[in-house]
Write an enzyme that holds these catalytic residues in place. Structure first.
Site: not given
Ligand code: NAD
Length: 491
Positions: A385, A176, A179-180, A152, A229, A284
Protein backbone atom coordinates in the site's frame (compact mmCIF):
# COMPACT_ATOMS: atom_id res chain seq x y z
CA UNK A 1 -10.30 30.05 11.47
CA UNK A 2 -9.72 28.06 14.64
CA UNK A 3 -6.18 27.73 15.89
CA UNK A 4 -5.47 26.08 19.23
CA UNK A 5 -2.15 26.64 20.95
CA UNK A 6 -2.43 23.33 22.81
CA UNK A 7 -4.92 20.60 21.97
CA UNK A 8 -7.08 19.60 24.94
CA UNK A 9 -8.98 16.55 26.05
CA UNK A 10 -12.73 16.70 26.67
CA UNK A 11 -13.74 14.41 29.53
CA UNK A 12 -16.98 14.46 31.50
CA UNK A 13 -18.06 17.69 29.83
CA UNK A 14 -14.86 19.58 30.70
CA UNK A 15 -11.80 20.65 28.71
CA UNK A 16 -8.48 19.76 30.31
CA UNK A 17 -4.78 19.39 29.60
CA UNK A 18 -3.44 15.97 30.57
CA UNK A 19 -0.44 15.59 32.85
CA UNK A 20 2.24 14.74 30.31
CA UNK A 21 5.60 16.05 29.17
CA UNK A 22 5.17 14.55 25.71
CA UNK A 23 3.72 16.70 22.95
CA UNK A 24 3.81 16.40 19.16
CA UNK A 25 3.66 19.32 16.78
CA UNK A 26 0.62 19.56 14.51
CA UNK A 27 1.90 20.84 11.18
CA UNK A 28 0.38 22.18 7.99
CA UNK A 29 1.99 19.78 5.46
CA UNK A 30 1.89 22.37 2.65
CA UNK A 31 3.72 25.15 4.52
CA UNK A 32 5.22 23.24 7.48
CA UNK A 33 3.76 25.97 9.70
CA UNK A 34 3.20 24.64 13.22
CA UNK A 35 -0.52 24.91 13.93
CA UNK A 36 -0.64 23.54 17.45
CA UNK A 37 0.78 20.98 19.88
CA UNK A 38 -1.00 17.77 20.79
CA UNK A 39 -0.45 15.97 24.11
CA UNK A 40 0.25 12.25 24.11
CA UNK A 41 -2.05 11.49 27.01
CA UNK A 42 -1.13 8.88 29.63
CA UNK A 43 -3.35 5.84 30.30
CA UNK A 44 -4.84 7.62 33.34
CA UNK A 45 -6.76 9.92 30.94
CA UNK A 46 -8.50 6.87 29.46
CA UNK A 47 -9.37 5.78 32.97
CA UNK A 48 -10.97 9.18 33.68
CA UNK A 49 -12.85 9.13 30.38
CA UNK A 50 -14.06 5.54 30.85
CA UNK A 51 -15.31 6.30 34.36
CA UNK A 52 -17.16 9.42 33.13
CA UNK A 53 -18.64 7.51 30.18
CA UNK A 54 -19.66 4.57 32.39
CA UNK A 55 -21.40 6.90 34.87
CA UNK A 56 -23.14 8.83 32.07
CA UNK A 57 -24.33 5.57 30.50
CA UNK A 58 -26.58 4.76 33.48
CA UNK A 59 -28.78 7.79 32.69
CA UNK A 60 -28.22 8.02 28.94
CA UNK A 61 -29.48 4.49 28.25
CA UNK A 62 -32.72 5.39 30.07
CA UNK A 63 -33.17 8.54 27.97
CA UNK A 64 -35.79 7.78 25.28
CA UNK A 65 -34.32 7.39 21.77
CA UNK A 66 -36.59 10.20 20.55
CA UNK A 67 -34.91 12.49 23.10
CA UNK A 68 -31.39 11.22 22.36
CA UNK A 69 -31.66 12.12 18.69
CA UNK A 70 -32.62 15.73 19.47
CA UNK A 71 -28.91 16.30 20.26
CA UNK A 72 -28.02 14.88 16.85
CA UNK A 73 -30.46 17.22 15.12
CA UNK A 74 -28.74 20.11 16.93
CA UNK A 75 -25.33 18.73 15.95
CA UNK A 76 -26.39 18.56 12.29
CA UNK A 77 -27.44 22.24 12.42
CA UNK A 78 -24.18 23.29 14.09
CA UNK A 79 -22.08 21.30 11.62
CA UNK A 80 -23.89 23.03 8.72
CA UNK A 81 -23.35 26.46 10.31
CA UNK A 82 -19.61 25.80 10.78
CA UNK A 83 -19.16 23.74 7.61
CA UNK A 84 -16.71 26.07 5.83
CA UNK A 85 -14.57 26.65 8.89
CA UNK A 86 -14.31 22.93 9.77
CA UNK A 87 -13.39 22.14 6.14
CA UNK A 88 -10.63 24.75 6.32
CA UNK A 89 -9.28 23.16 9.50
CA UNK A 90 -9.22 19.77 7.72
CA UNK A 91 -7.26 21.30 4.83
CA UNK A 92 -4.82 23.02 7.17
CA UNK A 93 -3.90 19.95 9.18
CA UNK A 94 -4.25 17.16 6.59
CA UNK A 95 -3.23 18.93 3.37
CA UNK A 96 -6.21 17.88 1.22
CA UNK A 97 -7.93 20.51 -0.94
CA UNK A 98 -10.84 22.55 0.39
CA UNK A 99 -13.23 20.81 -2.04
CA UNK A 100 -12.07 17.41 -0.74
CA UNK A 101 -12.44 18.59 2.86
CA UNK A 102 -15.99 19.77 2.15
CA UNK A 103 -16.81 16.42 0.52
CA UNK A 104 -15.54 14.68 3.65
CA UNK A 105 -17.69 16.79 5.96
CA UNK A 106 -20.76 16.21 3.78
CA UNK A 107 -20.30 12.44 4.25
CA UNK A 108 -19.82 12.99 8.01
CA UNK A 109 -23.10 14.92 8.30
CA UNK A 110 -24.98 12.23 6.36
CA UNK A 111 -24.09 9.76 9.11
CA UNK A 112 -25.65 12.09 11.69
CA UNK A 113 -28.79 12.24 9.54
CA UNK A 114 -29.02 8.45 9.24
CA UNK A 115 -28.46 7.97 12.98
CA UNK A 116 -31.48 10.23 13.61
CA UNK A 117 -33.56 7.26 12.38
CA UNK A 118 -32.61 5.23 15.48
CA UNK A 119 -36.11 5.19 17.04
CA UNK A 120 -37.17 2.89 14.19
CA UNK A 121 -33.79 1.35 13.27
CA UNK A 122 -33.25 0.10 16.81
CA UNK A 123 -36.56 -1.71 17.07
CA UNK A 124 -36.67 -5.42 17.72
CA UNK A 125 -39.33 -7.98 16.73
CA UNK A 126 -41.70 -10.36 18.38
CA UNK A 127 -43.84 -13.45 17.88
CA UNK A 128 -47.03 -14.21 19.76
CA UNK A 129 -47.86 -17.79 20.73
CA UNK A 130 -44.52 -19.49 20.08
CA UNK A 131 -46.31 -22.06 22.23
CA UNK A 132 -49.85 -21.75 23.51
CA UNK A 133 -50.04 -18.53 25.62
CA UNK A 134 -46.30 -17.88 25.40
CA UNK A 135 -44.85 -14.88 23.52
CA UNK A 136 -41.26 -14.14 22.53
CA UNK A 137 -39.60 -10.74 21.94
CA UNK A 138 -36.20 -9.62 20.73
CA UNK A 139 -35.16 -6.18 21.96
CA UNK A 140 -31.95 -4.24 21.34
CA UNK A 141 -30.06 -2.73 24.25
CA UNK A 142 -26.95 -0.54 24.14
CA UNK A 143 -23.56 -2.02 25.05
CA UNK A 144 -22.23 0.64 27.43
CA UNK A 145 -18.98 2.53 26.85
CA UNK A 146 -17.69 2.40 23.27
CA UNK A 147 -14.34 3.60 21.88
CA UNK A 148 -13.42 4.92 18.43
CA UNK A 149 -9.80 5.10 17.17
CA UNK A 150 -9.21 6.87 13.85
CA UNK A 151 -6.49 7.51 11.20
CA UNK A 152 -5.08 10.75 9.79
CA UNK A 153 -6.60 10.80 6.32
CA UNK A 154 -10.24 11.73 7.12
CA UNK A 155 -10.09 13.65 10.40
CA UNK A 156 -13.70 14.85 10.08
CA UNK A 157 -15.54 11.94 8.49
CA UNK A 158 -14.24 8.70 9.98
CA UNK A 159 -15.28 9.30 13.62
CA UNK A 160 -18.79 9.84 12.21
CA UNK A 161 -18.91 6.32 10.77
CA UNK A 162 -19.37 5.24 14.39
CA UNK A 163 -20.04 7.93 17.01
CA UNK A 164 -23.54 9.11 15.93
CA UNK A 165 -24.84 5.51 15.84
CA UNK A 166 -23.15 4.63 19.14
CA UNK A 167 -24.74 7.47 21.10
CA UNK A 168 -28.09 7.34 19.30
CA UNK A 169 -28.34 3.66 20.37
CA UNK A 170 -27.86 4.74 24.01
CA UNK A 171 -24.14 4.07 24.40
CA UNK A 172 -21.54 6.55 25.56
CA UNK A 173 -18.39 7.11 23.52
CA UNK A 174 -14.69 7.93 23.76
CA UNK A 175 -12.92 9.15 20.59
CA UNK A 176 -9.16 9.00 20.06
CA UNK A 177 -8.30 10.90 16.86
CA UNK A 178 -5.04 10.53 14.97
CA UNK A 179 -2.31 12.47 16.76
CA UNK A 180 -1.30 13.90 13.38
CA UNK A 181 -4.66 15.66 12.80
CA UNK A 182 -6.29 16.37 16.18
CA UNK A 183 -7.63 19.88 15.43
CA UNK A 184 -10.75 18.88 13.47
CA UNK A 185 -12.17 16.71 16.27
CA UNK A 186 -11.17 19.36 18.80
CA UNK A 187 -13.36 21.86 16.91
CA UNK A 188 -16.20 19.37 16.42
CA UNK A 189 -16.21 18.63 20.16
CA UNK A 190 -16.80 22.33 20.88
CA UNK A 191 -19.96 21.91 18.76
CA UNK A 192 -20.90 18.68 20.54
CA UNK A 193 -20.58 20.64 23.78
CA UNK A 194 -22.97 23.31 22.41
CA UNK A 195 -25.63 20.67 21.73
CA UNK A 196 -26.01 20.33 25.50
CA UNK A 197 -25.33 16.57 25.49
CA UNK A 198 -25.17 15.35 29.11
CA UNK A 199 -21.66 15.21 30.60
CA UNK A 200 -19.70 12.05 29.81
CA UNK A 201 -21.81 10.92 26.82
CA UNK A 202 -19.00 11.89 24.41
CA UNK A 203 -15.35 12.19 25.44
CA UNK A 204 -12.16 13.06 23.57
CA UNK A 205 -8.75 11.68 24.54
CA UNK A 206 -5.77 12.73 22.44
CA UNK A 207 -2.67 10.61 22.18
CA UNK A 208 -1.05 7.65 20.50
CA UNK A 209 -0.24 4.01 21.35
CA UNK A 210 -0.48 4.38 25.14
CA UNK A 211 -4.04 5.69 24.81
CA UNK A 212 -4.97 2.95 22.31
CA UNK A 213 -3.60 0.21 24.59
CA UNK A 214 -5.44 1.65 27.58
CA UNK A 215 -8.71 1.68 25.59
CA UNK A 216 -8.12 -1.94 24.54
CA UNK A 217 -7.48 -3.04 28.12
CA UNK A 218 -10.02 -1.02 30.08
CA UNK A 219 -12.65 -3.23 31.73
CA UNK A 220 -15.47 -0.66 31.36
CA UNK A 221 -15.07 -0.33 27.58
CA UNK A 222 -17.29 -2.76 25.69
CA UNK A 223 -16.44 -2.14 22.04
CA UNK A 224 -13.67 -0.87 19.80
CA UNK A 225 -14.16 0.71 16.38
CA UNK A 226 -10.81 1.17 14.65
CA UNK A 227 -9.72 2.49 11.25
CA UNK A 228 -6.05 2.57 10.21
CA UNK A 229 -3.29 0.50 8.68
CA UNK A 230 -3.59 -3.30 8.47
CA UNK A 231 -0.77 -4.10 10.92
CA UNK A 232 -2.31 -1.94 13.64
CA UNK A 233 -5.86 -3.10 12.78
CA UNK A 234 -4.80 -6.74 13.32
CA UNK A 235 -3.12 -5.86 16.60
CA UNK A 236 -6.12 -3.86 17.85
CA UNK A 237 -8.56 -6.62 16.83
CA UNK A 238 -6.57 -9.36 18.58
CA UNK A 239 -6.03 -7.42 21.80
CA UNK A 240 -9.64 -6.22 21.94
CA UNK A 241 -10.90 -9.78 21.36
CA UNK A 242 -8.52 -11.22 23.96
CA UNK A 243 -10.06 -8.75 26.43
CA UNK A 244 -13.58 -9.89 25.53
CA UNK A 245 -14.54 -6.76 23.60
CA UNK A 246 -16.59 -6.48 20.45
CA UNK A 247 -14.34 -5.09 17.69
CA UNK A 248 -14.61 -3.79 14.13
CA UNK A 249 -11.22 -2.91 12.65
CA UNK A 250 -10.83 -1.46 9.15
CA UNK A 251 -7.34 -1.81 7.69
CA UNK A 252 -5.27 -0.80 4.67
CA UNK A 253 -5.86 -1.40 0.99
CA UNK A 254 -4.35 -1.79 -2.47
CA UNK A 255 -7.25 -1.16 -4.83
CA UNK A 256 -7.18 -2.57 -8.37
CA UNK A 257 -9.21 -1.14 -11.23
CA UNK A 258 -9.73 -3.01 -14.52
CA UNK A 259 -10.14 -1.01 -17.74
CA UNK A 260 -11.68 -3.02 -20.59
CA UNK A 261 -11.18 -1.99 -24.24
CA UNK A 262 -14.89 -1.06 -24.56
CA UNK A 263 -14.72 1.50 -21.73
CA UNK A 264 -15.30 5.17 -22.49
CA UNK A 265 -11.63 6.15 -22.18
CA UNK A 266 -12.18 9.91 -21.72
CA UNK A 267 -14.64 9.34 -18.86
CA UNK A 268 -12.54 6.52 -17.39
CA UNK A 269 -9.42 8.68 -17.37
CA UNK A 270 -11.10 11.60 -15.61
CA UNK A 271 -12.61 9.33 -12.94
CA UNK A 272 -9.40 7.33 -12.51
CA UNK A 273 -7.25 10.45 -12.12
CA UNK A 274 -9.58 11.63 -9.35
CA UNK A 275 -9.48 8.19 -7.75
CA UNK A 276 -5.69 7.75 -7.86
CA UNK A 277 -4.62 11.34 -7.14
CA UNK A 278 -7.55 12.74 -5.12
CA UNK A 279 -6.48 13.42 -1.50
CA UNK A 280 -2.93 12.86 -2.84
CA UNK A 281 -3.69 9.13 -3.03
CA UNK A 282 -4.13 9.01 0.76
CA UNK A 283 -7.51 7.31 0.66
CA UNK A 284 -8.25 3.72 1.56
CA UNK A 285 -10.42 3.65 -1.59
CA UNK A 286 -7.81 5.21 -3.92
CA UNK A 287 -7.16 3.35 -7.18
CA UNK A 288 -3.64 1.99 -6.87
CA UNK A 289 -3.28 -0.47 -9.76
CA UNK A 290 -4.90 -0.01 -13.19
CA UNK A 291 -5.13 -3.29 -15.10
CA UNK A 292 -5.70 -2.52 -18.77
CA UNK A 293 -7.06 -5.33 -20.93
CA UNK A 294 -6.19 -5.65 -24.64
CA UNK A 295 -6.41 -2.42 -26.64
CA UNK A 296 -7.15 -0.31 -23.55
CA UNK A 297 -3.40 -0.44 -22.96
CA UNK A 298 -2.37 2.31 -25.36
CA UNK A 299 -5.39 4.62 -25.19
CA UNK A 300 -5.60 4.59 -21.40
CA UNK A 301 -1.85 4.83 -20.79
CA UNK A 302 -1.54 7.97 -22.91
CA UNK A 303 -4.65 9.62 -21.46
CA UNK A 304 -3.85 8.93 -17.79
CA UNK A 305 -0.24 10.10 -18.24
CA UNK A 306 -1.54 13.38 -19.62
CA UNK A 307 -4.02 13.73 -16.74
CA UNK A 308 -1.26 13.02 -14.19
CA UNK A 309 1.08 15.60 -15.71
CA UNK A 310 -1.52 18.35 -15.91
CA UNK A 311 -2.92 17.99 -12.37
CA UNK A 312 -2.59 21.25 -10.40
CA UNK A 313 -0.64 20.59 -7.20
CA UNK A 314 -0.37 23.07 -4.34
CA UNK A 315 -1.77 24.36 -1.04
CA UNK A 316 -5.33 23.13 -0.67
CA UNK A 317 -6.78 26.53 0.26
CA UNK A 318 -5.49 28.16 -2.96
CA UNK A 319 -7.98 28.30 -5.82
CA UNK A 320 -7.53 25.95 -8.77
CA UNK A 321 -5.49 23.45 -6.74
CA UNK A 322 -6.54 19.84 -7.45
CA UNK A 323 -4.12 18.01 -5.18
CA UNK A 324 -2.32 18.86 -1.93
CA UNK A 325 0.77 17.49 -0.21
CA UNK A 326 1.17 14.17 1.58
CA UNK A 327 0.89 14.18 5.35
CA UNK A 328 4.52 14.16 6.56
CA UNK A 329 8.10 14.32 5.38
CA UNK A 330 8.50 10.62 6.33
CA UNK A 331 5.52 9.82 4.13
CA UNK A 332 7.09 11.66 1.17
CA UNK A 333 10.39 9.83 1.67
CA UNK A 334 8.60 6.46 1.92
CA UNK A 335 6.53 7.06 -1.24
CA UNK A 336 9.60 8.15 -3.22
CA UNK A 337 11.54 5.09 -2.05
CA UNK A 338 8.70 2.80 -3.24
CA UNK A 339 8.88 4.46 -6.68
CA UNK A 340 12.62 3.77 -6.65
CA UNK A 341 12.00 0.15 -5.65
CA UNK A 342 9.52 -0.27 -8.53
CA UNK A 343 12.20 0.93 -10.93
CA UNK A 344 14.62 -1.57 -9.45
CA UNK A 345 12.01 -4.30 -10.01
CA UNK A 346 11.88 -3.37 -13.71
CA UNK A 347 9.01 -0.85 -13.94
CA UNK A 348 9.18 2.27 -16.10
CA UNK A 349 8.44 5.59 -14.41
CA UNK A 350 6.25 7.12 -17.12
CA UNK A 351 5.39 10.23 -15.08
CA UNK A 352 7.76 10.98 -12.20
CA UNK A 353 6.44 12.99 -9.25
CA UNK A 354 9.59 12.78 -7.13
CA UNK A 355 11.64 15.80 -6.04
CA UNK A 356 8.68 18.11 -6.44
CA UNK A 357 9.03 21.76 -5.41
CA UNK A 358 5.93 23.92 -5.53
CA UNK A 359 6.57 27.61 -6.06
CA UNK A 360 5.77 29.50 -2.86
CA UNK A 361 5.60 26.24 -0.87
CA UNK A 362 9.12 24.92 -1.35
CA UNK A 363 9.27 23.25 2.07
CA UNK A 364 5.93 21.43 1.76
CA UNK A 365 5.67 17.64 1.59
CA UNK A 366 4.65 17.44 -2.06
CA UNK A 367 4.85 14.43 -4.39
CA UNK A 368 3.36 15.03 -7.84
CA UNK A 369 1.17 12.39 -9.54
CA UNK A 370 3.27 9.46 -10.67
CA UNK A 371 2.60 6.70 -13.22
CA UNK A 372 4.51 3.41 -13.13
CA UNK A 373 4.26 1.15 -16.17
CA UNK A 374 4.72 -2.61 -16.34
CA UNK A 375 5.16 -3.27 -12.65
CA UNK A 376 5.84 -6.90 -11.75
CA UNK A 377 2.46 -8.38 -10.62
CA UNK A 378 4.34 -10.57 -8.12
CA UNK A 379 6.80 -7.85 -7.03
CA UNK A 380 6.72 -5.80 -3.83
CA UNK A 381 5.29 -2.67 -5.51
CA UNK A 382 2.20 -4.61 -6.60
CA UNK A 383 1.62 -5.73 -2.99
CA UNK A 384 2.55 -2.64 -0.98
CA UNK A 385 0.00 0.00 0.00
CA UNK A 386 1.76 3.17 -1.20
CA UNK A 387 -0.76 5.68 0.21
CA UNK A 388 0.46 8.41 -2.11
CA UNK A 389 -0.38 9.73 -5.62
CA UNK A 390 1.09 6.78 -7.50
CA UNK A 391 -0.80 4.71 -10.07
CA UNK A 392 0.76 1.48 -11.32
CA UNK A 393 -0.18 0.05 -14.73
CA UNK A 394 -0.31 -3.65 -15.58
CA UNK A 395 -1.39 -4.90 -19.02
CA UNK A 396 -3.19 -8.24 -19.47
CA UNK A 397 -5.01 -10.01 -22.31
CA UNK A 398 -8.34 -11.03 -20.78
CA UNK A 399 -10.87 -10.11 -18.13
CA UNK A 400 -10.34 -13.58 -16.59
CA UNK A 401 -6.63 -12.88 -16.07
CA UNK A 402 -7.47 -9.42 -14.72
CA UNK A 403 -9.98 -10.77 -12.18
CA UNK A 404 -7.49 -13.47 -11.15
CA UNK A 405 -4.95 -10.70 -10.44
CA UNK A 406 -7.54 -8.72 -8.45
CA UNK A 407 -8.28 -11.80 -6.34
CA UNK A 408 -4.63 -12.56 -5.66
CA UNK A 409 -4.41 -9.46 -3.41
CA UNK A 410 -4.15 -9.82 0.36
CA UNK A 411 -6.51 -6.83 0.58
CA UNK A 412 -10.19 -6.60 -0.37
CA UNK A 413 -11.25 -3.02 0.28
CA UNK A 414 -12.35 -2.02 -3.23
CA UNK A 415 -12.15 -3.23 -6.82
CA UNK A 416 -13.55 -1.40 -9.86
CA UNK A 417 -14.25 -2.13 -13.49
CA UNK A 418 -14.67 0.27 -16.41
CA UNK A 419 -16.68 -1.12 -19.30
CA UNK A 420 -19.77 -0.62 -21.46
CA UNK A 421 -20.57 -4.36 -21.37
CA UNK A 422 -23.23 -5.50 -18.89
CA UNK A 423 -22.19 -9.16 -18.95
CA UNK A 424 -18.58 -8.24 -18.14
CA UNK A 425 -19.84 -6.00 -15.33
CA UNK A 426 -21.93 -8.83 -13.88
CA UNK A 427 -19.07 -11.33 -14.08
CA UNK A 428 -16.83 -8.84 -12.29
CA UNK A 429 -19.19 -7.97 -9.46
CA UNK A 430 -19.95 -11.68 -8.99
CA UNK A 431 -16.33 -12.88 -8.90
CA UNK A 432 -14.24 -10.00 -7.53
CA UNK A 433 -13.03 -10.63 -3.97
CA UNK A 434 -13.54 -7.19 -2.48
CA UNK A 435 -16.22 -5.76 -0.21
CA UNK A 436 -16.79 -2.47 -2.09
CA UNK A 437 -17.24 -2.79 -5.85
CA UNK A 438 -17.28 0.01 -8.42
CA UNK A 439 -18.69 -0.34 -11.94
CA UNK A 440 -17.62 2.75 -13.89
CA UNK A 441 -16.92 4.29 -10.46
CA UNK A 442 -13.45 5.26 -9.25
CA UNK A 443 -14.08 5.51 -5.51
CA UNK A 444 -16.81 3.06 -4.54
CA UNK A 445 -17.55 4.81 -1.25
CA UNK A 446 -20.76 3.54 0.32
CA UNK A 447 -23.23 6.12 1.58
CA UNK A 448 -24.07 6.37 5.28
CA UNK A 449 -27.03 4.00 4.86
CA UNK A 450 -24.83 1.16 3.47
CA UNK A 451 -22.05 -0.67 5.33
CA UNK A 452 -18.44 0.24 4.52
CA UNK A 453 -17.73 -3.30 3.53
CA UNK A 454 -14.00 -4.15 3.39
CA UNK A 455 -12.89 -7.81 3.07
CA UNK A 456 -9.72 -9.84 3.66
CA UNK A 457 -6.85 -7.88 5.29
CA UNK A 458 -8.82 -4.65 4.84
CA UNK A 459 -11.19 -5.60 7.65
CA UNK A 460 -11.12 -7.60 10.87
CA UNK A 461 -14.48 -8.30 12.47
CA UNK A 462 -18.03 -9.15 11.42
CA UNK A 463 -20.07 -5.97 11.49
CA UNK A 464 -18.89 -2.96 9.49
CA UNK A 465 -19.38 0.75 10.14
CA UNK A 466 -22.44 2.75 8.93
CA UNK A 467 -26.05 1.83 8.18
CA UNK A 468 -27.82 -1.21 9.66
CA UNK A 469 -24.57 -2.95 10.55
CA UNK A 470 -23.69 -0.03 12.83
CA UNK A 471 -26.95 -0.60 14.72
CA UNK A 472 -26.14 -4.30 15.05
CA UNK A 473 -22.64 -3.46 16.28
CA UNK A 474 -23.69 -0.88 18.85
CA UNK A 475 -26.51 -2.93 20.37
CA UNK A 476 -26.80 -6.33 21.99
CA UNK A 477 -29.88 -8.41 21.44
CA UNK A 478 -31.95 -9.70 24.32
CA UNK A 479 -34.59 -12.37 23.81
CA UNK A 480 -37.51 -12.56 26.23
CA UNK A 481 -39.85 -15.53 26.41
CA UNK A 482 -42.97 -14.63 28.36
CA UNK A 483 -45.94 -16.45 29.88
CA UNK A 484 -48.69 -14.84 31.89
CA UNK A 485 -51.09 -17.29 33.38
CA UNK A 486 -54.60 -15.99 32.93
CA UNK A 487 -56.46 -17.18 36.01
CA UNK A 488 -59.80 -16.11 34.57
CA UNK A 489 -59.83 -18.68 31.78
CA UNK A 490 -58.71 -22.23 31.09
CA UNK A 491 -56.08 -22.90 28.41
P1 NAD B 1 -2.22 4.11 11.55
O1 NAD B 1 -2.51 2.65 11.62
O2 NAD B 1 -0.80 4.55 11.65
O3 NAD B 1 -2.99 4.87 12.76
C1 NAD B 1 -4.36 4.68 13.01
C2 NAD B 1 -4.62 4.89 14.50
O4 NAD B 1 -3.92 3.89 15.25
C3 NAD B 1 -4.14 6.25 15.01
O5 NAD B 1 -5.11 6.78 15.88
C4 NAD B 1 -2.84 5.93 15.74
O6 NAD B 1 -2.61 6.77 16.84
C5 NAD B 1 -3.04 4.49 16.21
N1 NAD B 1 -1.80 3.71 16.19
C6 NAD B 1 -0.77 3.79 15.30
N2 NAD B 1 0.18 2.88 15.59
C7 NAD B 1 -0.26 2.20 16.67
C8 NAD B 1 0.29 1.11 17.42
N3 NAD B 1 1.45 0.57 17.13
N4 NAD B 1 -0.43 0.65 18.46
C9 NAD B 1 -1.63 1.20 18.78
N5 NAD B 1 -2.19 2.22 18.10
C10 NAD B 1 -1.52 2.71 17.05
O7 NAD B 1 -2.92 4.66 10.24
P2 NAD B 1 -2.74 6.09 9.55
O8 NAD B 1 -1.38 6.20 8.95
O9 NAD B 1 -3.20 7.16 10.48
O10 NAD B 1 -3.83 5.98 8.37
C11 NAD B 1 -3.57 5.42 7.12
C12 NAD B 1 -4.02 3.97 7.05
O11 NAD B 1 -5.41 3.88 7.37
C13 NAD B 1 -3.87 3.39 5.65
O12 NAD B 1 -3.38 2.09 5.76
C14 NAD B 1 -5.29 3.39 5.12
O13 NAD B 1 -5.56 2.43 4.12
C15 NAD B 1 -6.06 3.10 6.36
N6 NAD B 1 -7.45 3.51 6.23
C16 NAD B 1 -8.38 2.54 6.05
C17 NAD B 1 -9.70 2.88 5.87
C18 NAD B 1 -10.74 1.82 5.68
O14 NAD B 1 -11.91 2.17 5.70
N7 NAD B 1 -10.39 0.57 5.49
C19 NAD B 1 -10.08 4.22 5.87
C20 NAD B 1 -9.09 5.19 6.04
C21 NAD B 1 -7.77 4.82 6.23
Amino acid sequence: MAHFSIVQNYINGEWSTPATETYLEVTNPATIEILSKVPLSPASEVDRAALAAHTAFQTWRRTPATERIQYLFKLKTLLEEHFEEIAQTITLESGKTLAEAKGEMRRAIENVEVACGIPIMMQGYNSEDIARGIDEHMIRQPLGVTAVITPFNFPGMIPFWFMPYAIACGNTCIIKPSERVPLTMQRIFTLLEQTGLPKGVVNLVNGAKEVVDALLDHAAIRSISFVGSTGVAKYVYSRAAANGKRAQCQGGAKNPVIVLPDADIAMTTKIMADSAFGCAGQRCLAASIAITVGDAKNTFTDAISEAATSRQVGFGLDSGVQMGPVITDQSKVRIESIIQQAETEGATVLVDGRSTRISGYETGYFVRPTILQNIDPRGETAKTEIFGPVLSLIHLDSIEAAIALVNQSQYGNMASLFTSNGAAARKFRYEAEAGNIGINIGVAAPMAFFPFSGWKDSFFGDLHGQGWQAIEFFTQTKVIVERWHDWTRQF
